[in-house]
Each structure stands twice: as structure tokens, then as C-alpha cells.
Enzyme design. Sequence first.
Site: not given
Ligand code: OAD
Length: 253
Positions: A71, A74, A105, A107, A123, A194-195, A222
Site C-alpha cells: 500500500y 501504491r 470504487q 481509492v 472502497h 472504466g470498471t 473492453a
Molecule cells: P478492473 O481492473 O477490474 O477494471 C478496469 C476496467 O477499466 C476494465 O474493464 C478496463 O477495460 C477499463 N479500462 C482500462 N483503461 C481504460 C480507460 N483508459 N478508460 C476507460 N476504461 C478503461 O477495476 P475495477 O472495475 O475498478 O475493489 O475493479 C473494481 C474493484 O475490484 C476494485 O475497486 C477493487 C477490486 O476488487 C476492492 O479492492 C475492494
Amino acid sequence: MTETARNIEAIAARVKQASHVMVMTGSGISAESGIPTFREAQTGLWEKFRPEDLATPEAFERDPETVWKWYEWRRDLVGKAAPNPGHGALVTLAERVPLFSLITQNVDGLHQRAGSTGVVELHGSIIRTICSSTRRVIDRDWLDANPGSPPRSPYDPHGLARPGVVWFGEPLPADAIDAAALAVATCDLFFSIGTSGLVEPAASFGHAAADRGAHVVEINPAPTPLSPRATWLLREPAGDALPRIVEALDALG
Ligand code: OAD
């Protein structure tokens, strides 16, 4: 006109009519700030660790030093990063609609550093450090004066300093969940940005909003499980797509 340009115009026109816009962001919105997304390969020292194995209360109990150092690494990355045009465009968007809810989501605190207010952090935040036992926030000046990996908590002799984030298996902050649920129940336009939509409860918000008849916009290079529910899909980086939506909104006057 390209399909993307047509979609951007249509989204801007919908934003103009919206009464309540809800935006849900994930780590993809910070990708263009140089912060690796959650599921991307770890780099350097951390290559051999999976985030899913470090971001748990069990990992911290077993090996607090490794989790603390991960951490710290990060937090350092986030401190050196700057908000990108995607974060900035959301600040402007909030000013153009009657009601705007930004639920993240992430941090990393980059929405707030860009100027967004009222951000709901589902989160938690990597910038805050808390006591593992009392959950009280520990002051950064105290941490600077009391180094350790991690130091003991100033509030409880049995507690350690730990990152103020939600780990896998931990409950989400009740006030953040309530704020998100209220926004899901009342928004008429929902942006998923972006999730990957894999982690609950955030993954369900877009589906619930679509069930109620809200329009859904997905901005993500994606596909995700929410893609089939989207009225408009922008397969673009958020840092490109969001400023273009604001520009299109400006052009509408
Ligand atoms: P992910 O790493 O699962 O997903 C990131 C998403 O961002 C993917 O779908 C990529 O295709 C997309 N992406 C990448 N570059 C991008 C860009 N320039 N513009 C738009 N989209 C882009 O991350 P999260 O969905 O945030 O939780 O993950 C959710 C949670 O999973 C996190 O908060 C974490 C983890 O469990 C905890 O730590 C509790």
C-alpha cells in the site's frame, strides 16, 4: 460522421435533458493518470503478488509488513500521479445537470484532486490510514513521526495502522452504500466508466438503474457484463470520451 461521434452527440443531448445523472467509476478512469488498473499485472517488486491475495484482512493478519509496503508503494504512485482530462470532464459535467452523483470504487482520491465534490468512495481511500481495531483515522503527521511497517495504532495497543480501504470480505461503509442505493433509485441517466463490473455491489448498480428505465452509457475500451444493457457504448479511453461529451454539450448551448 463516425458512430462514436454520433453516440457522443446523442449522449450530450440526453445529458441536457437529465434530471439526475449517476456516474460509477472504476480504476479504468485513472489508467490515463498512469495508475495500473486493479486487475492489470503488477510491476517490478510486486510482480509475483496478486492484488486479490494482498487486499484481504487475512493477508494483513498473516503478513502485515508485506501488505503495508504494498500500500505504501501504491500510495506513492497515486501521490505522483495527476488527475487526467476524464476526471476533469466529470467536474464540468456535474455543473451542467440539476443533480449529479459520483460513486467511485477507486481509492486513489483523483476525483477529489480534480475538483469533484461529494464523491462517494465505496472502497475507502488509500490516502487515509486507520487503526485496525478502532477504525479511527490516524493523522498523517503522527504517522510521519512514528514510522514502522506498520506502526502500532496510537488508539489501541492491540491495533496496527492499516490502509483506510475496504478489503475483500469486509463490509462496505454503510453511508456509501446508502448514498449509492439512493442514486440508483432516482437517476435517469447512468454512466459506467472504466470498471470491469465484476465486483459487487457496484456491479449491480447499472443493471438496477437500467431495470428502472434509466439510460445507461458505458465508457470502456473492453466489453463488460453491463454492455448489453447500455443505450450507448463508447469503446474509448475515458480521458478522450468524457471531454468530447462536455464539448458536445457546450455546442448544444
Ligand atoms: P478492473 O481492473 O477490474 O477494471 C478496469 C476496467 O477499466 C476494465 O474493464 C478496463 O477495460 C477499463 N479500462 C482500462 N483503461 C481504460 C480507460 N483508459 N478508460 C476507460 N476504461 C478503461 O477495476 P475495477 O472495475 O475498478 O475493489 O475493479 C473494481 C474493484 O475490484 C476494485 O475497486 C477493487 C477490486 O476488487 C476492492 O479492492 C475492494
